[in-house]
Design a protein around this motif. Sequence first.
Motif, PDB file in Angstrom:
ATOM      1  N   LEU B  83       0.778  -1.169   0.026  1.00  0.00           N
ATOM      2  CA  LEU B  83       0.042   0.029  -0.091  1.00  0.00           C
ATOM      3  C   LEU B  83       0.914   1.371   0.034  1.00  0.00           C
ATOM      4  CD1 LEU B  83      -3.031  -0.683   2.329  1.00  0.00           C
ATOM      5  CD2 LEU B  83      -3.089  -0.231  -0.038  1.00  0.00           C
ATOM      6  N   GLU B  84       2.075   1.217   0.746  1.00  0.00           N
ATOM      7  CA  GLU B  84       2.711   2.362   1.056  1.00  0.00           C
ATOM      8  C   GLU B  84       3.335   2.698  -0.340  1.00  0.00           C
ATOM      9  OE1 GLU B  84       6.176   2.382   4.157  1.00  0.00           O
ATOM     10  OE2 GLU B  84       4.261   2.194   5.007  1.00  0.00           O
ATOM     11  N   ALA B  85       4.028   1.602  -0.910  1.00  0.00           N
ATOM     12  CA  ALA B  85       4.597   1.609  -2.200  1.00  0.00           C
ATOM     13  C   ALA B  85       3.619   2.245  -3.332  1.00  0.00           C
ATOM     14  CB  ALA B  85       5.006   0.459  -2.806  1.00  0.00           C
ATOM     15  N   LEU B  88       3.262   5.834  -2.791  1.00  0.00           N
ATOM     16  CA  LEU B  88       4.502   6.679  -3.035  1.00  0.00           C
ATOM     17  C   LEU B  88       4.438   6.878  -4.605  1.00  0.00           C
ATOM     18  CD1 LEU B  88       7.520   4.990  -1.105  1.00  0.00           C
ATOM     19  CD2 LEU B  88       6.500   7.418  -1.100  1.00  0.00           C
ATOM     20  N   ILE B  89       4.253   5.848  -5.201  1.00  0.00           N
ATOM     21  CA  ILE B  89       4.008   6.113  -6.876  1.00  0.00           C
ATOM     22  C   ILE B  89       3.206   6.886  -7.191  1.00  0.00           C
ATOM     23  CG2 ILE B  89       3.321   4.733  -8.742  1.00  0.00           C
ATOM     24  CD1 ILE B  89       4.655   2.200  -7.649  1.00  0.00           C
ATOM     25  N   GLU B  90       1.989   7.012  -6.772  1.00  0.00           N
ATOM     26  CA  GLU B  90       0.810   7.781  -6.881  1.00  0.00           C
ATOM     27  C   GLU B  90       1.335   9.367  -6.449  1.00  0.00           C
ATOM     28  OE1 GLU B  90      -3.183   7.401  -8.316  1.00  0.00           O
ATOM     29  OE2 GLU B  90      -1.466   5.870  -7.559  1.00  0.00           O
ATOM     30  N   GLY B  96       4.809  14.934 -10.140  1.00  0.00           N
ATOM     31  CA  GLY B  96       5.349  14.848 -11.658  1.00  0.00           C
ATOM     32  C   GLY B  96       4.579  15.822 -12.474  1.00  0.00           C
ATOM     33  N   ASP B  97       3.076  15.415 -12.255  1.00  0.00           N
ATOM     34  CA  ASP B  97       2.202  16.210 -13.145  1.00  0.00           C
ATOM     35  C   ASP B  97       2.244  17.683 -12.827  1.00  0.00           C
ATOM     36  OD1 ASP B  97       1.410  14.010 -14.440  1.00  0.00           O
ATOM     37  OD2 ASP B  97      -0.612  13.959 -13.496  1.00  0.00           O
ATOM     38  N   VAL B  98       2.187  18.066 -11.698  1.00  0.00           N
ATOM     39  CA  VAL B  98       2.230  19.404 -10.851  1.00  0.00           C
ATOM     40  C   VAL B  98       3.368  20.111 -11.448  1.00  0.00           C
ATOM     41  CG1 VAL B  98       2.554  20.702  -9.183  1.00  0.00           C
ATOM     42  CG2 VAL B  98       0.799  19.063  -9.122  1.00  0.00           C
ATOM     43  N   GLN B  99       4.549  19.478 -11.354  1.00  0.00           N
ATOM     44  CA  GLN B  99       5.788  19.888 -11.898  1.00  0.00           C
ATOM     45  C   GLN B  99       5.831  20.337 -13.462  1.00  0.00           C
ATOM     46  OE1 GLN B  99       8.810  17.609 -10.268  1.00  0.00           O
ATOM     47  NE2 GLN B  99       9.864  19.468  -9.233  1.00  0.00           N
ATOM     48  N   ARG B 100       5.279  19.269 -14.123  1.00  0.00           N
ATOM     49  CA  ARG B 100       5.127  19.497 -15.328  1.00  0.00           C
ATOM     50  C   ARG B 100       4.331  20.738 -15.784  1.00  0.00           C
ATOM     51  NH1 ARG B 100       1.900  15.373 -18.203  1.00  0.00           N
ATOM     52  NH2 ARG B 100       0.199  16.676 -17.633  1.00  0.00           N
TER      53      ARG B 100
END
Lengths: 236, 173
Positions: B83-85, B88-90, B96-100
Motif C-alpha cells: 500500500l505504501e509503495a 509513493l508512486i501515486e 510530476g504532473d504538477v511540476q510539468r
Amino acid sequence: MHHEAPIVSFLGLNFNLANILMITIASVIVFIIAVLSTRTLAMRPTGLQNFFEWVMDFVKGIIDSTMDWKTGGRFHVLGITLMMYIFVSNMLGLPFSIVYDNTLWWKSPTADPVVTLTLATMVVGLSHYYGVKLKGTKEYGKEFFRPFWFMFPIKIIEEFANTLTLGLRLYGNIYAGEILLALIAGGLATGFGGHLAAIIPMLAWQGFSLFIGAIQAFIFTMLTMVYLAHKVSTDH
Amino acid sequence: MLTSNLVLGAAGAGFNGGDILFQLAAFLILLALLKKYAWGPLMGIMNEREQHIANEISAAENSRKEASSLIEEQRELIKQSRLEAQGLIENAKKQGDVQRDEIIALARTEAERLKESAKLEIEQQKEQAVAAIREQVASLSVLVASKVIEKELSAADQEKLINEYIQEAGEGR
C-alpha cells in the motif's frame, strides 16, 4: 504314574518340598527376567523393555476394562506380578518333570491345588480388604444385601464359589496338561517305535499346553481384576 | 492308580499348611521386590515418556501457533508495504504532473515575455528609423529650399535638381 510327594513336617505344618522348590524357582525366574529386562531403561525402549511395556499396557487394559483407572491403578503391580508368576509357573512343568526315587520334584507349582487355592484365597481376601478400605465398612456390608435382602446367602456362597473356581480352574487346566504329557511320555514312549509315535502328539500337546498356560494366566489376572472391581467400585 | 492321582490334593497326604504359608510369603516377597526393582522403574520411565510426549506435543502446538501468527504478521506487513509503495508512486506521479504544469506555465510566460520585449524593441527601432528619416527629410528640404533660393532655376533644372537630391539622399542612406 503316581509319584510320592516329598513331605516334611516342621512346627506342626506339612511342607511339600517339591512345591517349595518350584515356587522358589518360579519366583526367582520371574524376578530375574523382570530385573534383567528393566535394568537398562531408556526413553526409546528396545528389546525386552518393549515387551514388558507391552505387558504393562496389556494389564492396564485388563484393569481399564473392569474399573476406572483411579481406583484400579493401585492393582497394576499386583496384576503384572500375578500374570508373570502364573505364566512362568505354568511353563515350568511343560518341558519335563523330574522324578527322583519315585518322588516328583520338578512340576508346575500351579499343578498343585494348594498353590492355586492359596493364590485365589489371597485375591479374594484382597478384594474384601480393599472393599472395606475404599468404600467403608458400612457400604461394604450393605453390598451383601443388594439388590435384595434375601440375596444375602447367595452372596456369601458366591464368595466361596469364586475362591474355589478361581483356584481350581487354574489347577485343573495345568494339572490335566501335565497328566497328559506324563501319559504320552510314560505310556506311549516305550521302545523305539513308541518314541517315534509319541513325538507328534507330544509336540502337539506341548504347544497346546503353552497356549493354555498363557490363557490361564490371562484369565486368572482378568478374574482377579473383576472380583476386585466388584468389591471396590461403587456402581456396576 | 490314575484315579488316585486325579483326586484333589492327591499330591500330598494331609493338609499342606506349610505350602500355603510359603506360597503366600513367596508371592508377597516377589511382589515387593518386583515393585521396587522392576515395575516401579518401568512405570516411572513410562510416565516420564508420557510426560515427555505431552510436553513435545504442547511445544509443537505452541510453535505452530507462533509460526502462524508470524505468517499473519508478515502478510500484514507485506500488504502494508505494498500500500505504501502504491501511495509513493501515486504521489510521485501527482508531483510530476504538477511540476510539468508548472514548467509549462513558466515556459509559456517566459516566451510571452520574450515576444513582448522583441515587439517593443522592433517598435522602438521603427520609431527611431522614422525619426531619423524625418530629420533627414527636413534637412534635405531645408537644403533644397536654400538651393532653390540660391539660384533661379528652370522647371527642368528644378526637376533635375530634385531628382539629383533625391538620388543623393538615396545614395547617402
